[in-house]
Each structure stands twice: as structure tokens, then as C-alpha cells.
Design an enzyme around this catalytic site. Structure first.
Site, PDB file in Angstrom:
ATOM      1  N   SER A   1      59.518   9.496  25.854  1.00 56.02           N
ATOM      2  CA  SER A   1      59.486   8.777  27.477  1.00 56.02           C
ATOM      3  C   SER A   1      60.033   7.312  27.324  1.00 56.02           C
ATOM      4  CB  SER A   1      57.933   9.228  28.109  1.00 56.02           C
ATOM      5  OG  SER A   1      58.004   8.303  28.992  1.00 56.02           O
TER       6      SER A   1
ATOM      7  N   TYR B   1      49.081   7.476  26.449  1.00 56.53           N
ATOM      8  CA  TYR B   1      50.570   8.459  26.463  1.00 56.53           C
ATOM      9  C   TYR B   1      51.473   7.293  25.975  1.00 56.53           C
ATOM     10  CZ  TYR B   1      54.383  10.666  29.037  1.00 56.53           C
ATOM     11  OH  TYR B   1      55.712  11.190  29.104  1.00 56.53           O
TER      12      TYR B   1
HETATM   13  N1  NAP Z   1      59.231  14.788  34.001  1.00 53.72           N
HETATM   14  C1  NAP Z   1      59.447  13.723  33.444  1.00 53.72           C
HETATM   15  O1  NAP Z   1      59.546  12.598  34.395  1.00 53.72           O
HETATM   16  C2  NAP Z   1      58.872  12.890  32.158  1.00 53.72           C
HETATM   17  C3  NAP Z   1      59.206  11.676  32.006  1.00 53.72           C
HETATM   18  C4  NAP Z   1      58.948  11.279  30.668  1.00 53.72           C
HETATM   19  C5  NAP Z   1      59.093  12.140  29.709  1.00 53.72           C
HETATM   20  N2  NAP Z   1      58.621  13.340  29.685  1.00 53.72           N
HETATM   21  C6  NAP Z   1      58.089  14.153  28.866  1.00 53.72           C
HETATM   22  O2  NAP Z   1      59.067  15.265  28.701  1.00 53.72           O
HETATM   23  C7  NAP Z   1      58.234  16.650  28.264  1.00 53.72           C
HETATM   24  C8  NAP Z   1      58.248  17.691  29.019  1.00 53.72           C
HETATM   25  O3  NAP Z   1      57.739  17.117  30.589  1.00 53.72           O
HETATM   26  P1  NAP Z   1      57.752  17.831  31.667  1.00 53.72           P
HETATM   27  O4  NAP Z   1      57.750  16.854  32.666  1.00 53.72           O
HETATM   28  O5  NAP Z   1      58.996  19.105  31.516  1.00 53.72           O
HETATM   29  O6  NAP Z   1      56.374  18.816  31.781  1.00 53.72           O
HETATM   30  P2  NAP Z   1      56.115  20.195  32.590  1.00 53.72           P
HETATM   31  O7  NAP Z   1      57.054  20.640  33.517  1.00 53.72           O
HETATM   32  O8  NAP Z   1      54.549  20.005  32.701  1.00 53.72           O
HETATM   33  O9  NAP Z   1      56.228  21.001  31.303  1.00 53.72           O
HETATM   34  C9  NAP Z   1      55.328  20.984  30.069  1.00 53.72           C
HETATM   35  C10 NAP Z   1      55.780  22.166  29.134  1.00 53.72           C
HETATM   36  O10 NAP Z   1      54.917  22.155  27.953  1.00 53.72           O
HETATM   37  C11 NAP Z   1      54.153  23.175  28.025  1.00 53.72           C
HETATM   38  N3  NAP Z   1      53.081  22.831  27.028  1.00 53.72           N
HETATM   39  C12 NAP Z   1      52.035  21.911  27.425  1.00 53.72           C
HETATM   40  N4  NAP Z   1      51.155  21.864  26.368  1.00 53.72           N
HETATM   41  C13 NAP Z   1      51.360  22.695  25.391  1.00 53.72           C
HETATM   42  C14 NAP Z   1      50.920  22.826  24.087  1.00 53.72           C
HETATM   43  N5  NAP Z   1      49.818  22.257  23.849  1.00 53.72           N
HETATM   44  N6  NAP Z   1      51.751  23.872  23.376  1.00 53.72           N
HETATM   45  C15 NAP Z   1      52.563  24.154  23.625  1.00 53.72           C
HETATM   46  N7  NAP Z   1      53.419  24.149  24.835  1.00 53.72           N
HETATM   47  C16 NAP Z   1      52.774  23.049  25.890  1.00 53.72           C
HETATM   48  C17 NAP Z   1      54.055  23.710  29.304  1.00 53.72           C
HETATM   49  O11 NAP Z   1      53.906  25.115  29.137  1.00 53.72           O
HETATM   50  P3  NAP Z   1      52.191  25.881  29.006  1.00 53.72           P
HETATM   51  O12 NAP Z   1      51.356  24.872  30.004  1.00 53.72           O
HETATM   52  O13 NAP Z   1      52.232  26.956  29.376  1.00 53.72           O
HETATM   53  O14 NAP Z   1      51.866  25.505  27.459  1.00 53.72           O
HETATM   54  C18 NAP Z   1      55.297  23.630  29.837  1.00 53.72           C
HETATM   55  O15 NAP Z   1      56.300  24.588  29.196  1.00 53.72           O
HETATM   56  C19 NAP Z   1      56.838  15.986  27.717  1.00 53.72           C
HETATM   57  O16 NAP Z   1      56.820  15.625  26.376  1.00 53.72           O
HETATM   58  C20 NAP Z   1      56.733  14.790  28.511  1.00 53.72           C
HETATM   59  O17 NAP Z   1      55.995  13.714  27.961  1.00 53.72           O
HETATM   60  C21 NAP Z   1      58.749  13.830  31.077  1.00 53.72           C
END
Ligand code: NAP
Length: 280
Positions: A161, A178
Site C-alpha cells: 500500500s 497497518y
Molecule cells: N483497496 C484499496 O484501496 C487498497 C489500497 C492499498 C492497499 N490495498 C491492499 O490490497 C490488498 C487487497 O485489498 P482489497 O481492497 O482488495 O480488500 P478486500 O476487497 O477486502 O479483499 C480482501 C481479500 O482478502 C481475503 N482475505 C482476508 N483475510 C484473509 C486471510 N486471513 N486469509 C486469506 N484470505 C484473506 C478476503 O477474502 P475472505 O474474507 O473470504 O478471506 C478477500 O478475498 C490488501 O493487501 C490491502 O492492504 C488495498
């Protein structure tokens, strides 16, 4: 003119097997979709839940409706749990015998005021975002090494991130641990680049800014909503699925084969718009 070998395949993933953790929704699902569209033979998505509107099964169903020859499959696993990672590795070994692309994308966040921070929240964030990523790389290394060659190494892509390179949120909705976990992910990728490079595995980090998702939507609202965040951003928009797709395919394909240990921020440049996100 210079002789560019096989330029037409520069951004193709034909024959590749990829695994995307957190592939059931959000950024992970954007990556899985892009890999299949770029020709990957198989994309394994992993998350904890199989069922429900955000579970693995619905994502696999959607991916398998893409008009491509590659296939998606799902394997449920909690990638904060080392035994579960070992089980995931064993399954991939049994079904595919190798892995070309590992995307460590699953992540957790927590926000709140500094002094009352519950200890469980720090453990949750570090267990998934740091220890889990390390163990994924460590336990998948033999299968990745089997697939990689000097010209075409296997790839580890860590989703971090911009919080890993800035101090984005302090105060009532502070995200210090985080941010620390994501900074650790950046440095882990540099360590892995040097450790695993000689085994024909490259490691790079993608650092997204705000992309609407289940994980990000709460914080987007707390910061004033999408319109306000778009206005802060030099590109006047938030991240879109194609922004993730493009960088993922670049790093996973022949085009990215000599890139190792790098961070690529995908945030429209907003991290340079100093201090504005620290308003909370
Ligand atoms: N969206 C943003 O703006 C943003 C910005 C910066 C960084 N990121 C990073 O991008 C990545 C994805 O984020 P996202 O925004 O796409 O989040 P999201 O839509 O909430 O998706 C998270 C995914 O991770 C899975 N997950 C969560 N905990 C887990 C665990 N312990 N084991 C296995 N799977 C797990 C969830 O499925 P289950 O709940 O079924 O496990 C889901 O498939 C993260 O690392 C986040 O920090 C996102």
C-alpha cells in the site's frame, strides 16, 4: 532497428499457473481476471470463505465465464495461518507440480486512536500482512523455483500500500500498524529479491492508493467520500480495476522479467500531494 525477441508475447502469460491470495474480490479479483485475459493457463484464487456473495465460489464462476482458454479454480485457506499455507502448497503441488506466479494480496487493516489500540488488532495485521507473506514466499519457493528459468523467472508480487511509504492516517482513525506492516512488506520484497533471485524467482511490490473495495470503503467514507478523495488526487480519480491489471500483467509477464526488488505505487501521484491525507 534493434532485434526485440518475441515482442508480441511481451505482455502474455500463456501456459502460466498463477495463485492469487485474497482473489475472491477487490484487487485480487482484478489481478486474477487480468492474468486469465493475458493468457494464463490456470489461476488459483484463495481466500477464507467459499460461500456467499464475496466468497471464492462466486468469483471462480465469474472468472470461468471469461471467453478465454485458461481456467480458474479456488482453494480456501487462511494465509495468516502457517499450517493452512502448508496445506495450500501441498494442494498446488499435487494438482500442478509447479507455480509460475504468486500474488500475496490478502491483507487486513485496522484503524483507531493510538493509546487504546487493542493488541489483537496489531497481531491480526502483522500476522497476515507480514508473517503470512513471508511464509507464503518461503513455503511456495520450491514450486516457484521449479517453474522459473534464467530468461523467464517465476514471480512473487506482494500487494502492499502507499501506506507503506507515507504516514497516511493518524489520530482517531490512525492506521499506524497497518502502515508499518506495509512498510515491512516493501522491505521483505527487497530481501526476497536477493534471496530468491538466484533461484530464478523475482519479487516486486505493488503499492496501491485508494481503490474502492470492502477493505477501503470505510476509510474512504471517513476521509470525506470518493468525490473529495478524487479532488485531492492529481489525476482527479481513484484507482480502477484496469490500473491494477496493467501493473500486475507487466510484472508477471516477460516484460517484467528483469525487474526485481522494486516498488510500484499505483495512486495517481497522490502521495506527493503532501500532508492532505493526514487531515484526520
Ligand atoms: N483497496 C484499496 O484501496 C487498497 C489500497 C492499498 C492497499 N490495498 C491492499 O490490497 C490488498 C487487497 O485489498 P482489497 O481492497 O482488495 O480488500 P478486500 O476487497 O477486502 O479483499 C480482501 C481479500 O482478502 C481475503 N482475505 C482476508 N483475510 C484473509 C486471510 N486471513 N486469509 C486469506 N484470505 C484473506 C478476503 O477474502 P475472505 O474474507 O473470504 O478471506 C478477500 O478475498 C490488501 O493487501 C490491502 O492492504 C488495498
Amino acid at each position: 532497428m534493434s532485434e526485440l525477441k518475441d515482442f508480441g508475447r511481451m505482455f502474455r502469460l500463456d501456459g502460466k499457473v498463477a495463485l492469487v491470495t485474497g482473489g475472491s474480490r477487490g484487487l485480487g479479483l482484478h489481478a486474477a481476471t487480468a492474468f486469465l485475459l493475458a493468457g494464463a493457463e490456470k489461476v488459483i484464487i484463495s481466500a477464507r470463505k467459499n460461500e456467499g456473495p464475496q466468497g471464492i465460489d462466486q468469483a471462480v464462476e465469474k472468472l470461468n465465464k471469461l471467453n478465454v482458454s485458461g481456467k480458474a479454480v479456488g482453494i480456501a485457506a487462511n494465509v495468516a495461518d502457517t499450517e493452512d499455507i502448508a496445506r495450500l502448497v501441498k494442494k498446488v503441488e499435487e494438482t500442478d507440480g509447479k507455480l509460475d506466479i504468486l500474488v500475496c494480496n490478502a491483507g487486513a487493516t485496522w484503524g483507531g486512536p493510538f493509546e487504546p489500540t487493542p493488541d489483537w488488532s496489531s497481531k491480526k495485521v502483522l500476522d497476515l500482512n507480514v508473517r503470512g507473506v513471508f511464509n507464503l514466499a518461503r513455503l511456495f519457493a520450491p514450486l516457484l523455483a521449479k517453474a522459473g528459468t534464467r530468461q523467464d523467472p517465476s514471480r512473487i508480487i506482494i500487494v502492499s500500500s502507499t501506506a507503506g511509504v507515507t504516514v497516511p492516517h493518524v489520530g482517531d482513525h490512525g492506521t499506524i500498524m497497518y502502515s508499518v506492516s506495509k512498510a515491512a512488506a516493501h522491505h521483505m520484497s527487497r530481501q526476497l529479491a536477493v534471496e530468491l533471485g538466484p533461484r530464478n524467482i523475482t519479487t516486486n511490490t505493488i503499492a496501491p492508493g485508494f481503490f474502492p473495495s470492502k477493505l477501503a470503503n470505510g476509510l474512504i467514507e471517513l476521509l470525506g467520500g470518493e468525490e473529495e478523495l478524487k479532488d485531492w488526487n492529481p489525476r482527479k480519480r481513484l484507482g480502477e480495476p484496469e490500473d491494477i491489471a496493467g501493473v500486475m500483467v507487466y510484472l508477471a509477464s516477460p516484460a517484467g522479467s528483469y525487474v526485481n526488488g522494486e516498488d510500484i505505487c499505483i495512486d495517481g501521484g497522490v502521495r506527493y500531494a503532501q500532508g492532505r491525507q493526514s487531515k484526520l
